[in-house]
Write a protein that holds these residues in place. Structure first.
Motif, PDB file in Angstrom:
ATOM      1  N   HIS A   2      17.194 -14.544  -0.831  1.00 21.40           N
ATOM      2  CA  HIS A   2      18.689 -13.706  -0.386  1.00 21.40           C
ATOM      3  C   HIS A   2      18.234 -12.443  -0.782  1.00 21.40           C
ATOM      4  O   HIS A   2      18.188 -12.161  -1.876  1.00 21.40           O
ATOM      5  N   VAL A   3      18.250 -11.425   0.106  1.00 23.08           N
ATOM      6  CA  VAL A   3      18.161  -9.945  -0.007  1.00 23.08           C
ATOM      7  C   VAL A   3      19.489  -9.309  -0.697  1.00 23.08           C
ATOM      8  O   VAL A   3      20.444  -9.749  -0.160  1.00 23.08           O
ATOM      9  N   LEU A   4      19.303  -8.741  -1.843  1.00 29.87           N
ATOM     10  CA  LEU A   4      20.510  -8.265  -2.573  1.00 29.87           C
ATOM     11  C   LEU A   4      20.549  -6.890  -2.206  1.00 29.87           C
ATOM     12  O   LEU A   4      21.723  -6.319  -1.938  1.00 29.87           O
ATOM     13  N   ASP A   5      19.617  -6.024  -2.253  1.00 29.24           N
ATOM     14  CA  ASP A   5      19.643  -4.831  -1.657  1.00 29.24           C
ATOM     15  C   ASP A   5      18.391  -4.160  -1.153  1.00 29.24           C
ATOM     16  O   ASP A   5      17.236  -4.710  -1.494  1.00 29.24           O
ATOM     17  N   ALA A   6      18.419  -3.339  -0.497  1.00 24.61           N
ATOM     18  CA  ALA A   6      17.167  -2.543   0.370  1.00 24.61           C
ATOM     19  C   ALA A   6      17.572  -1.140   0.279  1.00 24.61           C
ATOM     20  O   ALA A   6      18.403  -0.635   0.581  1.00 24.61           O
ATOM     21  N   ALA A   7      16.291  -0.552   0.342  1.00 20.07           N
ATOM     22  CA  ALA A   7      16.205   1.108   0.447  1.00 20.07           C
ATOM     23  C   ALA A   7      14.814   1.577   1.015  1.00 20.07           C
ATOM     24  O   ALA A   7      13.795   1.127   0.830  1.00 20.07           O
ATOM     25  N   PHE A   8      15.066   2.705   1.808  1.00 22.14           N
ATOM     26  CA  PHE A   8      13.810   3.298   2.334  1.00 22.14           C
ATOM     27  C   PHE A   8      13.101   3.815   1.262  1.00 22.14           C
ATOM     28  O   PHE A   8      13.958   4.434   0.349  1.00 22.14           O
ATOM     29  N   LEU A   9      11.584   4.103   0.793  1.00 22.45           N
ATOM     30  CA  LEU A   9      11.318   4.528   0.036  1.00 22.45           C
ATOM     31  C   LEU A   9      10.526   5.621   0.260  1.00 22.45           C
ATOM     32  O   LEU A   9      10.647   6.781  -0.097  1.00 22.45           O
ATOM     33  N   THR A  10       9.490   5.519   1.294  1.00 20.65           N
ATOM     34  CA  THR A  10       8.619   6.744   1.618  1.00 20.65           C
ATOM     35  C   THR A  10       7.906   6.474   2.783  1.00 20.65           C
ATOM     36  O   THR A  10       7.562   5.232   3.259  1.00 20.65           O
ATOM     37  N   SER A  11       7.212   7.319   3.331  1.00 20.21           N
ATOM     38  CA  SER A  11       6.370   7.195   4.583  1.00 20.21           C
ATOM     39  C   SER A  11       5.099   7.966   4.475  1.00 20.21           C
ATOM     40  O   SER A  11       5.072   8.930   3.818  1.00 20.21           O
ATOM     41  N   GLY A  12       3.815   7.217   4.614  1.00 21.94           N
ATOM     42  CA  GLY A  12       2.642   8.051   4.353  1.00 21.94           C
ATOM     43  C   GLY A  12       1.471   7.363   5.335  1.00 21.94           C
ATOM     44  O   GLY A  12       1.597   6.301   5.654  1.00 21.94           O
ATOM     45  N   VAL A  13       0.723   8.209   5.740  1.00 21.79           N
ATOM     46  CA  VAL A  13      -0.526   7.744   6.390  1.00 21.79           C
ATOM     47  C   VAL A  13      -1.597   7.607   5.585  1.00 21.79           C
ATOM     48  O   VAL A  13      -2.452   6.690   5.577  1.00 21.79           O
ATOM     49  N   GLU A  14      -2.133   8.550   4.482  1.00 23.13           N
ATOM     50  CA  GLU A  14      -2.965   8.443   3.686  1.00 23.13           C
ATOM     51  C   GLU A  14      -2.537   7.622   2.282  1.00 23.13           C
ATOM     52  O   GLU A  14      -1.409   7.586   1.945  1.00 23.13           O
ATOM     53  N   PRO A  15      -3.399   6.734   1.833  1.00 21.30           N
ATOM     54  CA  PRO A  15      -3.103   5.854   0.756  1.00 21.30           C
ATOM     55  C   PRO A  15      -2.494   6.756  -0.446  1.00 21.30           C
ATOM     56  O   PRO A  15      -1.683   6.109  -1.192  1.00 21.30           O
ATOM     57  N   ARG A  16      -2.765   7.945  -0.452  1.00 23.69           N
ATOM     58  CA  ARG A  16      -2.334   8.764  -1.721  1.00 23.69           C
ATOM     59  C   ARG A  16      -0.814   8.852  -1.674  1.00 23.69           C
ATOM     60  O   ARG A  16       0.001   9.079  -2.587  1.00 23.69           O
ATOM     61  N   ALA A  17      -0.212   8.698  -0.199  1.00 29.18           N
ATOM     62  CA  ALA A  17       1.249   8.753  -0.175  1.00 29.18           C
ATOM     63  C   ALA A  17       1.718   7.520  -0.183  1.00 29.18           C
ATOM     64  O   ALA A  17       3.143   7.383   0.194  1.00 29.18           O
ATOM     65  N   TRP A  18       0.981   6.433  -0.305  1.00 20.11           N
ATOM     66  CA  TRP A  18       1.737   5.079  -0.165  1.00 20.11           C
ATOM     67  C   TRP A  18       2.183   5.051  -1.706  1.00 20.11           C
ATOM     68  O   TRP A  18       1.775   5.429  -2.702  1.00 20.11           O
ATOM     69  N   PRO A  19       3.376   4.171  -2.011  1.00 19.83           N
ATOM     70  CA  PRO A  19       3.950   3.808  -3.176  1.00 19.83           C
ATOM     71  C   PRO A  19       2.881   2.998  -4.276  1.00 19.83           C
ATOM     72  O   PRO A  19       1.927   2.422  -3.540  1.00 19.83           O
ATOM     73  N   GLU A  20       2.860   3.274  -5.402  1.00 23.29           N
ATOM     74  CA  GLU A  20       2.088   2.706  -6.266  1.00 23.29           C
ATOM     75  C   GLU A  20       2.077   1.169  -5.952  1.00 23.29           C
ATOM     76  O   GLU A  20       3.256   0.473  -5.746  1.00 23.29           O
ATOM     77  N   PRO A  21       0.968   0.444  -5.999  1.00 19.89           N
ATOM     78  CA  PRO A  21       0.759  -0.881  -5.734  1.00 19.89           C
ATOM     79  C   PRO A  21       1.177  -1.630  -6.934  1.00 19.89           C
ATOM     80  O   PRO A  21       0.381  -2.062  -7.811  1.00 19.89           O
ATOM     81  N   ARG A  22       2.637  -1.988  -7.064  1.00 20.00           N
ATOM     82  CA  ARG A  22       2.979  -2.660  -8.215  1.00 20.00           C
ATOM     83  C   ARG A  22       3.964  -3.821  -7.936  1.00 20.00           C
ATOM     84  O   ARG A  22       4.236  -4.518  -9.124  1.00 20.00           O
ATOM     85  N   ARG A  23       4.251  -4.062  -6.848  1.00 25.08           N
ATOM     86  CA  ARG A  23       5.005  -5.273  -6.617  1.00 25.08           C
ATOM     87  C   ARG A  23       4.736  -5.904  -5.399  1.00 25.08           C
ATOM     88  O   ARG A  23       3.987  -5.301  -4.478  1.00 25.08           O
ATOM     89  N   PRO A  24       4.707  -6.972  -5.409  1.00 26.01           N
ATOM     90  CA  PRO A  24       4.189  -7.717  -4.060  1.00 26.01           C
ATOM     91  C   PRO A  24       4.812  -7.425  -2.747  1.00 26.01           C
ATOM     92  O   PRO A  24       5.726  -6.700  -2.854  1.00 26.01           O
ATOM     93  N   GLU A  25       4.060  -7.108  -1.946  1.00 22.71           N
ATOM     94  CA  GLU A  25       4.411  -6.574  -0.371  1.00 22.71           C
ATOM     95  C   GLU A  25       4.145  -7.519   0.522  1.00 22.71           C
ATOM     96  O   GLU A  25       3.215  -8.345   0.735  1.00 22.71           O
ATOM     97  N   ILE A  26       5.008  -7.209   1.602  1.00 21.57           N
ATOM     98  CA  ILE A  26       4.919  -7.713   2.909  1.00 21.57           C
ATOM     99  C   ILE A  26       4.985  -6.695   4.045  1.00 21.57           C
ATOM    100  O   ILE A  26       5.703  -5.841   3.806  1.00 21.57           O
ATOM    101  N   ALA A  27       3.815  -6.974   4.943  1.00 23.96           N
ATOM    102  CA  ALA A  27       3.711  -6.006   5.982  1.00 23.96           C
ATOM    103  C   ALA A  27       4.322  -6.724   7.311  1.00 23.96           C
ATOM    104  O   ALA A  27       4.222  -7.875   7.407  1.00 23.96           O
ATOM    105  N   VAL A  28       4.633  -5.588   8.006  1.00 23.72           N
ATOM    106  CA  VAL A  28       5.428  -6.092   9.663  1.00 23.72           C
ATOM    107  C   VAL A  28       4.191  -5.522  10.456  1.00 23.72           C
ATOM    108  O   VAL A  28       4.097  -4.163  10.481  1.00 23.72           O
ATOM    109  N   CYS A  29       3.518  -6.148  11.274  1.00 26.43           N
ATOM    110  CA  CYS A  29       2.291  -5.576  11.942  1.00 26.43           C
ATOM    111  C   CYS A  29       2.565  -6.460  13.343  1.00 26.43           C
ATOM    112  O   CYS A  29       2.723  -7.498  13.684  1.00 26.43           O
TER     113      CYS A  29
END
Ligand SMILES: Nc1nc2c(ncn2[C@@H]2O[C@H](COP(=O)(O)OP(=O)(O)OP(=O)(O)O)[C@@H](O)[C@H]2O)c(=O)[nH]1
Ligand SMILES: [Mg+2]
Length: 216
Positions: A2-29
């Motif tokens: 059940h989703v409790l809350d959600a927010a836009f975080l950031t947008s990036g092309v280069e890996p250095r612009a991506w968020p720190e990889p600290r949480r499990p991630e789901i990709a929509v492709c």
């Protein structure tokens, strides 16, 4: 889940612009205009957190969203969702199309916290394979590459299922199964059909790998 809350975080092309990889991630492709951003909004229960566009090829960078969800065991987990740029759209410049593959490939291959890839296929194109088996060849190749070479968990999703009549849905699911070797989730971003099932599959995938084995 059940989703409790959600927010836009950031947008990036280069890996250095991506968020720190600290949480499990789901990709929509998936292909451009297949309904990635719409499904993401439906999954998060938000009308327009991710930008939906009638003009294909709009999402050019990876858009990251954070969410908190209550898992089936009652524990609250923080996750990231990545909305990937669509592939296969003929109208963007050749340079932009050429840029897609390395960006997406690099993300899918190297993102250490990526746990599940939702691979979206337009339900009408899936049905169209009865007449033209060359349809969705990129999706088929991507699916195989993800599972066999990169070792990712893939959940196939048929989008815009509201555009098929009731009697077309089962054949579409069977064709998708034959193409991808897994049962697809039939979804509509309009009615939110299938979103609970997507979350069930995601929760299953997150549970299936114990923390000690992966990065998290
Ligand atoms: N009928 C119907 N239309 C949908 C559904 N999902 C998306 N659409 C429409 O399809 C179009 C593309 O949707 P998006 O969510 O922007 O697609 P996308 O895959 O994010 O597109 P790009 O970011 O350009 O790659 C929009 O006009 C949506 O309203 C659905 O489940 N049913
Ligand atoms: Mg999009």
């Amino acid at each position: 889940m059940h989703v409790l809350d959600a927010a836009f975080l950031t947008s990036g092309v280069e890996p250095r612009a991506w968020p720190e990889p600290r949480r499990p991630e789901i990709a929509v492709c998936g292909r451009s205009n297949v309904g990635k951003s719409s499904l993401l909004n439906a999954l998060l229960g938000r009308r327009s957190l991710a930008r939906v566009s009638r003009t294909p090829g709009r999402t050019r960078a990876i858009n990251f969203f954070s969410l908190r969800a209550r898992m089936p065991d009652g524990v609250t987990t923080e996750l990231l969702l990545a909305d990937l740029p669509g592939f296969g759209y003929a109208q963007v410049s050749r340079a932009e199309r050429a840029a897609w593959r390395p960006l997406i490939q690099r993300y899918l291959e190297t993102r250490p916290t990526l746990r599940v890839v939702l691979l979206l296929c337009d339900a009408r194109r899936v049905l169209g394979r009865r007449e033209d088996p060359s349809l969705l060849r990129e999706e088929q190749e991507l699916d195989r590459w993800l599972r066999e070479s990169v070792g990712r968990e893939v959940v196939p999703v048929l989008t815009k299922i509201d555009k098929l009549s009731k009697h077309e849905r089962r054949p579409a699911a069977e064709l998708a199964h034959a193409m991808l070797g897994a049962d697809p989730v039939l979804c509509s971003a309009l009615s939110r059909q299938g979103t609970d099932e997507v979350w069930r599959r995601v929760a299953g995938a997150l549970e299936s790998r114990p923390a000690a084995e992966g990065v998290l």
